[in-house]
Scaffold this motif. Structure first.
Motif, PDB file in Angstrom:
ATOM      1  N   LEU A 300      -2.649  -3.139   8.751  1.00  9.52           N
ATOM      2  CA  LEU A 300      -2.110  -2.256   7.720  1.00  9.52           C
ATOM      3  C   LEU A 300      -2.857  -0.936   7.738  1.00  9.52           C
ATOM      4  O   LEU A 300      -4.088  -0.915   7.864  1.00  9.52           O
ATOM      5  N   ASP A 301      -2.134   0.174   7.599  1.00  8.69           N
ATOM      6  CA  ASP A 301      -2.841   1.429   7.407  1.00  8.69           C
ATOM      7  C   ASP A 301      -3.262   1.545   5.945  1.00  8.69           C
ATOM      8  O   ASP A 301      -2.919   0.699   5.112  1.00  8.69           O
ATOM      9  N   TRP A 302      -4.030   2.576   5.622  1.00  9.75           N
ATOM     10  CA  TRP A 302      -4.630   2.639   4.287  1.00  9.75           C
ATOM     11  C   TRP A 302      -3.650   3.041   3.191  1.00  9.75           C
ATOM     12  O   TRP A 302      -3.982   2.988   2.002  1.00  9.75           O
ATOM     13  N   THR A 303      -2.420   3.409   3.570  1.00 11.75           N
ATOM     14  CA  THR A 303      -1.433   3.801   2.553  1.00 11.75           C
ATOM     15  C   THR A 303      -0.719   2.598   1.946  1.00 11.75           C
ATOM     16  O   THR A 303       0.053   2.747   1.006  1.00 11.75           O
ATOM     17  N   VAL A 304      -0.952   1.412   2.516  1.00  7.55           N
ATOM     18  CA  VAL A 304      -0.338   0.186   1.991  1.00  7.55           C
ATOM     19  C   VAL A 304      -1.362  -0.554   1.145  1.00  7.55           C
ATOM     20  O   VAL A 304      -2.486  -0.789   1.593  1.00  7.55           O
ATOM     21  N   ASP A 305      -1.004  -0.909  -0.071  1.00  2.23           N
ATOM     22  CA  ASP A 305      -1.895  -1.711  -0.896  1.00  2.23           C
ATOM     23  C   ASP A 305      -2.054  -3.090  -0.257  1.00  2.23           C
ATOM     24  O   ASP A 305      -1.063  -3.752   0.077  1.00  2.23           O
ATOM     25  N   MET A 306      -3.299  -3.518  -0.071  1.00  6.46           N
ATOM     26  CA  MET A 306      -3.547  -4.780   0.634  1.00  6.46           C
ATOM     27  C   MET A 306      -2.909  -5.965  -0.079  1.00  6.46           C
ATOM     28  O   MET A 306      -2.340  -6.858   0.568  1.00  6.46           O
ATOM     29  N   ALA A 307      -2.985  -5.991  -1.399  1.00  5.87           N
ATOM     30  CA  ALA A 307      -2.377  -7.107  -2.134  1.00  5.87           C
ATOM     31  C   ALA A 307      -0.869  -7.122  -1.937  1.00  5.87           C
ATOM     32  O   ALA A 307      -0.254  -8.178  -1.754  1.00  5.87           O
ATOM     33  N   ASP A 308      -0.259  -5.944  -1.956  1.00  2.00           N
ATOM     34  CA  ASP A 308       1.181  -5.860  -1.735  1.00  2.00           C
ATOM     35  C   ASP A 308       1.525  -6.243  -0.303  1.00  2.00           C
ATOM     36  O   ASP A 308       2.521  -6.925  -0.039  1.00  2.00           O
TER      37      ASP A 308
END
Length: 397
Positions: A300-308
């Motif tokens: 995942l890149d940093w623009t995606v919320d990890m929980a989401d």
């Protein structure tokens, strides 16, 4: 024209050179690995979905331009091509962050364009422009210049991996990497880096037969190149579809995903236990579509919320990332807090801690060291109530 392209694609001279028993030694090694999984390095176990006591960590671009040792070496060897195509320099640069920070993954110092000359596409790297391909492929006649991958022209990759595997032993996982066909094709068609992608995007509609021929050839070559890296010692491979995120999702489904799926299928036939990671910069709109590529881990890149991201991907696939690289310029307590946030959001299984993109130029080495120091102190049993480390199975006799 279509008939000519069709015959070109099925022409015997385009079939990649077969290497007898290419992965026999690798298969034998992997069979022994299954029986002694407790000796595998942490990242390799996590990438295979095994239960581990903490998340393993490495960083994209962890070797290179932010490190003082690299800057000093680059003064002596100013050509990037020399640094990334000379065995002694590849090994030295790859090991710089390993010696300094002891990450759980050591990734080969190379470039996604490195194999291009081996398939008939020469390129240069300009200090001001980056990669430059002087004769981009934009016609059917240009396609005919492509050749089966010549492994003699990338022998420095194989030799470097063999040395590195011996150097780090089982203390860390040795990672190789490749570019996805769409991303490599972007450079080949555009003639280098681009911010518009207008030539390759328009080719999807104006000359789809040419684009298909190019991507098909790249798919075969990249599949073979991955297997070559594995045979040489790489234990895990990351596929960078760096520019896949520049496509609308339905276009990525047609012009990138099928070729990635084919690569994964071919590699898994030869080396079924080698985990494959897929990273797409700007992949927030593609996550669900990436699942059935067959890869083991999605970055995942940093623009995606990890929980989401974890919610959308589910628990049956590994996940990698995704601390914002800019946070390494922040006070260290803020970095610590975000590492904890990302790890807790990802869950206690199948997570490889990483940045959401490569290490930025000028990143303080103190912050990189802190990133790995914090990670080594983490324990799932204290972060997640009820977590239990599964006992290792006894070796199969």
């Amino acid at each position: 024209m279509a008939n000519l392209t069709s015959s070109f694609l099925t022409s015997p001279q385009l079939h990649l050179r077969r290497r007898p028993n290419l992965c026999q030694s690798t298969k034998a090694h992997l069979q022994s690995v299954r029986a002694t999984s407790s000796s595998d390095p942490l990242l390799l176990r996590a990438a295979r979905g095994k239960t581990v006591p903490r998340p393993p960590a490495w960083m994209m671009r962890q070797a290179g331009r932010y490190m003082q040792s690299y800057k000093e070496l680059a003064i002596k060897h100013p050509s990037f091509r020399e640094r990334s195509e000379t065995v002694d320099l590849i090994v030295e640069i790859t090991l710089q962050p390993w010696n300094a920070f002891k990450p759980d993954g050591v990734i080969l110092f190379s470039d996604i364009l490195t194999p291009l000359p081996a398939i008939g596409v020469p390129f240069d790297i300009s200090d001001s422009k980056g990669p430059v391909i002087h004769d981009p492929i934009q016609s059917e006649k240009c396609i005919e210049r492509l050749r089966p991958i010549d492994f003699d022209k990338v022998s420095f990759v194989g030799e470097s991996l063999r040395i590195l595997r011996n150097e780090i032993s089982n203390e860390a996982t040795l990672l190789g990497f490749v570019g996805a066909p769409w991303t490599i094709g972007t450079y080949i068609i555009e003639g280098g880096s681009t911010s518009t992608y207008k030539n390759i995007k328009s080719m999807c509609y104006t000359a789809p037969h040419i684009l298909k021929a190019l991507l098909s050839h790249l798919t075969k070559a990249i599949s073979e190149y991955i297997i070559y890296q594995v045979k040489s010692g790489a234990q895990c491979i990351q596929i960078f579809d760096s520019w896949g995120g520049q496509l609308p999702p339905h276009v990525w489904e047609k012009w990138s995903k099928p070729y990635i799926k084919q690569i994964v299928s071919e590699v898994k036939k030869e080396c079924p236990d080698v985990p494959l990671v897929l990273y797409i910069n700007g992949n927030g709109g593609l996550l669900e579509r990436m699942i059935d590529t067959g890869v083991d881990v999605i970055g995942l890149d940093w623009t995606v919320d990890m929980a989401d991201g974890r919610r959308r991907l589910g628990n049956k696939i590994g996940i990698q990332g995704n601390v914002d690289p800019a946070l390494l310029f922040s006070p260290l307590p803020a970095l610590t807090e975000d590492i904890h946030r990302v790890v807790k959001a990802a869950g206690p299984r199948g997570h490889i801690l990483n940045l959401g993109h490569g290490v930025l130029v000028g990143t303080p080495e103190e912050a990189v060291a802190h990133f790995f120091d914090v990670t080594r102190t983490l324990r799932y049993e204290s972060l997640f109530e009820g977590f239990k480390l599964e006992p290792e199975l006894a070796p199969v006799s």
